[in-house]
Design a protein around this motif. Structure first.
Motif, PDB file in Angstrom:
ATOM      1  N   TYR A 147      73.476  44.983 -13.585  1.00 34.62           N
ATOM      2  CA  TYR A 147      72.865  45.073 -14.915  1.00 34.62           C
ATOM      3  C   TYR A 147      72.617  43.687 -15.480  1.00 34.62           C
ATOM      4  O   TYR A 147      73.108  42.684 -14.968  1.00 34.62           O
ATOM      5  N   GLU A 148      71.818  43.668 -16.544  1.00 35.03           N
ATOM      6  CA  GLU A 148      71.434  42.408 -17.156  1.00 35.03           C
ATOM      7  C   GLU A 148      71.551  42.537 -18.673  1.00 35.03           C
ATOM      8  O   GLU A 148      71.196  43.562 -19.236  1.00 35.03           O
ATOM      9  N   LEU A 149      72.069  41.521 -19.309  1.00 40.01           N
ATOM     10  CA  LEU A 149      72.158  41.500 -20.775  1.00 40.01           C
ATOM     11  C   LEU A 149      71.313  40.332 -21.263  1.00 40.01           C
ATOM     12  O   LEU A 149      71.450  39.220 -20.775  1.00 40.01           O
ATOM     13  N   VAL A 150      70.445  40.603 -22.220  1.00 38.82           N
ATOM     14  CA  VAL A 150      69.591  39.546 -22.762  1.00 38.82           C
ATOM     15  C   VAL A 150      69.893  39.435 -24.253  1.00 38.82           C
ATOM     16  O   VAL A 150      69.724  40.392 -25.008  1.00 38.82           O
ATOM     17  N   ARG A 151      70.356  38.279 -24.669  1.00 38.63           N
ATOM     18  CA  ARG A 151      70.833  38.113 -26.045  1.00 38.63           C
ATOM     19  C   ARG A 151      69.749  38.428 -27.064  1.00 38.63           C
ATOM     20  O   ARG A 151      70.001  39.136 -28.044  1.00 38.63           O
ATOM     21  N   SER A 152      68.517  37.922 -26.843  1.00 34.61           N
ATOM     22  CA  SER A 152      67.466  38.110 -27.847  1.00 34.61           C
ATOM     23  C   SER A 152      67.133  39.595 -28.022  1.00 34.61           C
ATOM     24  O   SER A 152      66.905  40.067 -29.129  1.00 34.61           O
ATOM     25  N   GLN A 153      67.179  40.317 -26.896  1.00 35.97           N
ATOM     26  CA  GLN A 153      66.906  41.758 -26.933  1.00 35.97           C
ATOM     27  C   GLN A 153      67.986  42.492 -27.750  1.00 35.97           C
ATOM     28  O   GLN A 153      67.686  43.328 -28.598  1.00 35.97           O
ATOM     29  N   LEU A 154      69.239  42.137 -27.500  1.00 33.63           N
ATOM     30  CA  LEU A 154      70.348  42.783 -28.192  1.00 33.63           C
ATOM     31  C   LEU A 154      70.342  42.419 -29.678  1.00 33.63           C
ATOM     32  O   LEU A 154      70.635  43.247 -30.536  1.00 33.63           O
ATOM     33  N   ALA A 155      69.984  41.168 -29.968  1.00 37.87           N
ATOM     34  CA  ALA A 155      69.956  40.724 -31.370  1.00 37.87           C
ATOM     35  C   ALA A 155      68.830  41.446 -32.121  1.00 37.87           C
ATOM     36  O   ALA A 155      68.975  41.768 -33.301  1.00 37.87           O
ATOM     37  N   GLU A 156      67.747  41.718 -31.413  1.00 38.94           N
ATOM     38  CA  GLU A 156      66.628  42.419 -32.054  1.00 38.94           C
ATOM     39  C   GLU A 156      67.073  43.820 -32.466  1.00 38.94           C
ATOM     40  O   GLU A 156      66.709  44.332 -33.520  1.00 38.94           O
ATOM     41  N   LEU A 158      70.431  44.866 -32.833  1.00 41.26           N
ATOM     42  CA  LEU A 158      71.647  44.914 -33.652  1.00 41.26           C
ATOM     43  C   LEU A 158      71.564  44.072 -34.926  1.00 41.26           C
ATOM     44  O   LEU A 158      72.418  44.169 -35.790  1.00 41.26           O
ATOM     45  N   GLY A 159      70.566  43.229 -35.037  1.00 38.62           N
ATOM     46  CA  GLY A 159      70.518  42.334 -36.198  1.00 38.62           C
ATOM     47  C   GLY A 159      71.510  41.199 -36.004  1.00 38.62           C
ATOM     48  O   GLY A 159      71.705  40.740 -34.894  1.00 38.62           O
ATOM     49  N   ASP A 160      72.139  40.778 -37.094  1.00 39.58           N
ATOM     50  CA  ASP A 160      73.086  39.660 -37.044  1.00 39.58           C
ATOM     51  C   ASP A 160      74.253  40.003 -36.109  1.00 39.58           C
ATOM     52  O   ASP A 160      75.066  40.875 -36.409  1.00 39.58           O
ATOM     53  N   LEU A 161      74.331  39.304 -34.991  1.00 39.21           N
ATOM     54  CA  LEU A 161      75.374  39.622 -33.998  1.00 39.21           C
ATOM     55  C   LEU A 161      76.765  39.250 -34.488  1.00 39.21           C
ATOM     56  O   LEU A 161      77.756  39.698 -33.930  1.00 39.21           O
ATOM     57  N   ASN A 162      76.852  38.419 -35.517  1.00 36.33           N
ATOM     58  CA  ASN A 162      78.163  38.000 -35.998  1.00 36.33           C
ATOM     59  C   ASN A 162      78.830  39.000 -36.937  1.00 36.33           C
ATOM     60  O   ASN A 162      79.999  38.852 -37.260  1.00 36.33           O
ATOM     61  N   ALA A 164      80.892  42.065 -37.838  1.00 36.64           N
ATOM     62  CA  ALA A 164      81.912  42.719 -37.024  1.00 36.64           C
ATOM     63  C   ALA A 164      81.405  44.060 -36.499  1.00 36.64           C
ATOM     64  O   ALA A 164      81.719  44.460 -35.378  1.00 36.64           O
ATOM     65  N   GLY A 165      80.589  44.759 -37.294  1.00 38.02           N
ATOM     66  CA  GLY A 165      80.038  46.041 -36.864  1.00 38.02           C
ATOM     67  C   GLY A 165      79.163  45.888 -35.626  1.00 38.02           C
ATOM     68  O   GLY A 165      79.268  46.658 -34.665  1.00 38.02           O
ATOM     69  N   SER A 166      78.291  44.864 -35.636  1.00 44.45           N
ATOM     70  CA  SER A 166      77.427  44.603 -34.477  1.00 44.45           C
ATOM     71  C   SER A 166      78.274  44.284 -33.257  1.00 44.45           C
ATOM     72  O   SER A 166      77.982  44.730 -32.147  1.00 44.45           O
ATOM     73  N   MET A 167      79.331  43.489 -33.487  1.00 43.40           N
ATOM     74  CA  MET A 167      80.182  43.108 -32.365  1.00 43.40           C
ATOM     75  C   MET A 167      80.823  44.328 -31.725  1.00 43.40           C
ATOM     76  O   MET A 167      80.918  44.426 -30.509  1.00 43.40           O
ATOM     77  N   GLY A 168      81.253  45.271 -32.560  1.00 39.63           N
ATOM     78  CA  GLY A 168      81.854  46.496 -32.034  1.00 39.63           C
ATOM     79  C   GLY A 168      80.857  47.260 -31.174  1.00 39.63           C
ATOM     80  O   GLY A 168      81.166  47.678 -30.059  1.00 39.63           O
ATOM     81  N   LEU A 169      79.624  47.432 -31.693  1.00 39.63           N
ATOM     82  CA  LEU A 169      78.593  48.156 -30.934  1.00 39.63           C
ATOM     83  C   LEU A 169      78.238  47.407 -29.657  1.00 39.63           C
ATOM     84  O   LEU A 169      78.080  48.005 -28.590  1.00 39.63           O
ATOM     85  N   LEU A 170      78.119  46.083 -29.783  1.00 41.75           N
ATOM     86  CA  LEU A 170      77.769  45.257 -28.628  1.00 41.75           C
ATOM     87  C   LEU A 170      78.830  45.409 -27.538  1.00 41.75           C
ATOM     88  O   LEU A 170      78.517  45.569 -26.356  1.00 41.75           O
ATOM     89  N   ARG A 171      80.079  45.406 -27.968  1.00 38.44           N
ATOM     90  CA  ARG A 171      81.160  45.526 -26.991  1.00 38.44           C
ATOM     91  C   ARG A 171      81.129  46.896 -26.312  1.00 38.44           C
ATOM     92  O   ARG A 171      81.294  47.003 -25.093  1.00 38.44           O
TER      93      ARG A 171
ATOM     94  N   GLU B   7      67.934  52.147 -25.936  1.00 39.52           N
ATOM     95  CA  GLU B   7      67.465  53.096 -26.955  1.00 39.52           C
ATOM     96  C   GLU B   7      68.637  53.732 -27.680  1.00 39.52           C
ATOM     97  O   GLU B   7      68.635  53.886 -28.897  1.00 39.52           O
ATOM     98  N   GLU B   8      69.665  54.102 -26.897  1.00 36.45           N
ATOM     99  CA  GLU B   8      70.853  54.715 -27.502  1.00 36.45           C
ATOM    100  C   GLU B   8      71.558  53.721 -28.415  1.00 36.45           C
ATOM    101  O   GLU B   8      72.056  54.080 -29.482  1.00 36.45           O
ATOM    102  N   LEU B   9      71.583  52.480 -27.985  1.00 32.84           N
ATOM    103  CA  LEU B   9      72.205  51.439 -28.810  1.00 32.84           C
ATOM    104  C   LEU B   9      71.456  51.315 -30.136  1.00 32.84           C
ATOM    105  O   LEU B   9      72.045  51.193 -31.202  1.00 32.84           O
ATOM    106  N   ARG B  10      70.116  51.391 -30.044  1.00 36.20           N
ATOM    107  CA  ARG B  10      69.284  51.286 -31.246  1.00 36.20           C
ATOM    108  C   ARG B  10      69.611  52.424 -32.217  1.00 36.20           C
ATOM    109  O   ARG B  10      69.708  52.227 -33.424  1.00 36.20           O
ATOM    110  N   LYS B  11      69.820  53.628 -31.666  1.00 34.87           N
ATOM    111  CA  LYS B  11      70.139  54.776 -32.520  1.00 34.87           C
ATOM    112  C   LYS B  11      71.488  54.596 -33.191  1.00 34.87           C
ATOM    113  O   LYS B  11      71.657  54.896 -34.376  1.00 34.87           O
ATOM    114  N   LEU B  12      72.471  54.108 -32.424  1.00 41.67           N
ATOM    115  CA  LEU B  12      73.803  53.888 -33.006  1.00 41.67           C
ATOM    116  C   LEU B  12      73.719  52.891 -34.155  1.00 41.67           C
ATOM    117  O   LEU B  12      74.345  53.058 -35.196  1.00 41.67           O
ATOM    118  N   ARG B  13      72.923  51.858 -33.946  1.00 40.80           N
ATOM    119  CA  ARG B  13      72.767  50.819 -34.968  1.00 40.80           C
ATOM    120  C   ARG B  13      72.120  51.409 -36.221  1.00 40.80           C
ATOM    121  O   ARG B  13      72.532  51.117 -37.334  1.00 40.80           O
TER     122      ARG B  13
END
Lengths: 180, 129
Positions: A147-156, A158-162, A164-171, B7-13
């Motif tokens: 798998y691959e994780l791309v920070r810009s994609q995840l930030a788009e 989740l919004g502000d990655l800092n 705590a809520g975003s961090m929980g989802l990211l984790r 997509e699922e991550l987007r929904k959770l957010r």
């Protein structure tokens, strides 16, 4: 030495950011006998002379800590490779960037545990600044999905990655990738 | 856990955002800054950070950001954590493991009470008593 292999890797990501990199690629390949790391950044890079100094534990540029006599990040990695039949290599070009390649021999008794890769990944993603970080996990032999994780994609997403809520989802997201 | 798609991550957010707008946010932004230099990492700052993320999310706090910084110059007291929030003096805590992180969230951030044994810098002595 550090407590876990993950800690060495986080230390190197932090080095890249401190070197002003805004693009970092981290590839971790997992085989039966260990973990191969490849890290490439576009930070300020080092001259040959600076690179030699960076390998010396009793050298630091004195910028971060004026009165300190040691700089242990890279020497820790060299020490680990030497004591555990691992490998470590670093190349750098001034003004272009730095590349690190390492092999952590997990079958050797002196290699620390790999540690929590999920924590490593979300923490490496959540330093300050607008850098791009691409993390690739490759499993050639054990049937898990790459798998691959791309920070810009995840930030788009989740919004502000800092936050705590975003961090929980990211984790949670990274954990679900790592498990399968 | 099944593999999550983007997509699922987007929904959770989106769901989290909804919950956020329904909740009345008490006070202003809280900042937790964790020292993640070589010294911090060696002392277990990664577990500290996990501890903060766990406790903050378990308590549903939405106005907390967690930042990472390099060494704060207190290597002997790593992992170190600075907490900045309205109504409390900026405080640096030392020797913060996951357990202490939980205390800092529950006492300092949620109840504005200092975690006395781990204070390393900032508030004057008379405040900590």
């Amino acid at each position: 030495m550090h407590f876990a292999v993950c800690d060495y890797i986080l230390d190197m990501v932090q080095n890249s950011l401190e070197a002003g990199a805004d693009r970092i690629e981290l590839v971790l390949t997992e085989r039966y006998n260990g973990l191969t790391l490849s890290l490439r950044d576009n930070g300020c890079g080092m001259t040959e002379e600076e690179l030699e100094k960076a390998k010396d534990p009793f050298y630091t540029d004195g910028i971060k800590h004026a009165s300190r006599k040691v700089g242990l990040g890279i020497p820790f990695l060299i020490q680990l490779a030497e004591t555990s039949e691992g490998r470590f290599g670093i190349t750098s070009t001034k003004g272009v960037g730095t590349e690190i390649a390492a092999f952590f021999n997990t079958t050797h008794i002196d290699t620390p545990p790999v540690g929590n890769l999920v924590s490593l990944f979300y923490q490496a993603m959540t330093f300050d600044g607008s850098y791009e970080l691409i993390i690739r996990r490759i499993f050639p032999s054990n049937g898990k999905d790459d798998y691959e994780l791309v920070r810009s994609q995840l930030a788009e997403i989740l919004g502000d990655l800092n936050r705590a809520g975003s961090m929980g989802l990211l984790r949670d997201f990274i954990a679900s990738q790592e498990e399968n | 856990m099944a593999k999550m798609t983007l997509e699922e991550l987007r929904k959770l957010r989106a769901g989290e955002k909804q919950a956020l707008s329904n909740r009345e946010i008490e006070g202003k932004e809280v900042q937790v800054i964790i020292g993640m230099g070589t010294c911090g990492i060696a002392a277990g700052a990664k577990e500290t950070m996990d501890g903060f993320v766990n406790t903050i999310n378990a308590n549903g706090l939405k106005n907390v950001t967690i930042r990472q910084t390099g060494c704060m110059g207190l290597c002997y007291a790593e992992p170190t954590v600075e907490v900045k929030m309205a109504g409390m003096a900026d405080t640096i805590y030392g020797n913060v493991d996951a357990e202490v992180a939980k205390k800092i969230v529950e006492h300092h951030i949620m109840n504005k009470r200092l975690v006395n044994k781990h204070i390393f810098d900032k508030p004057a002595a008379d405040i900590t008593q």
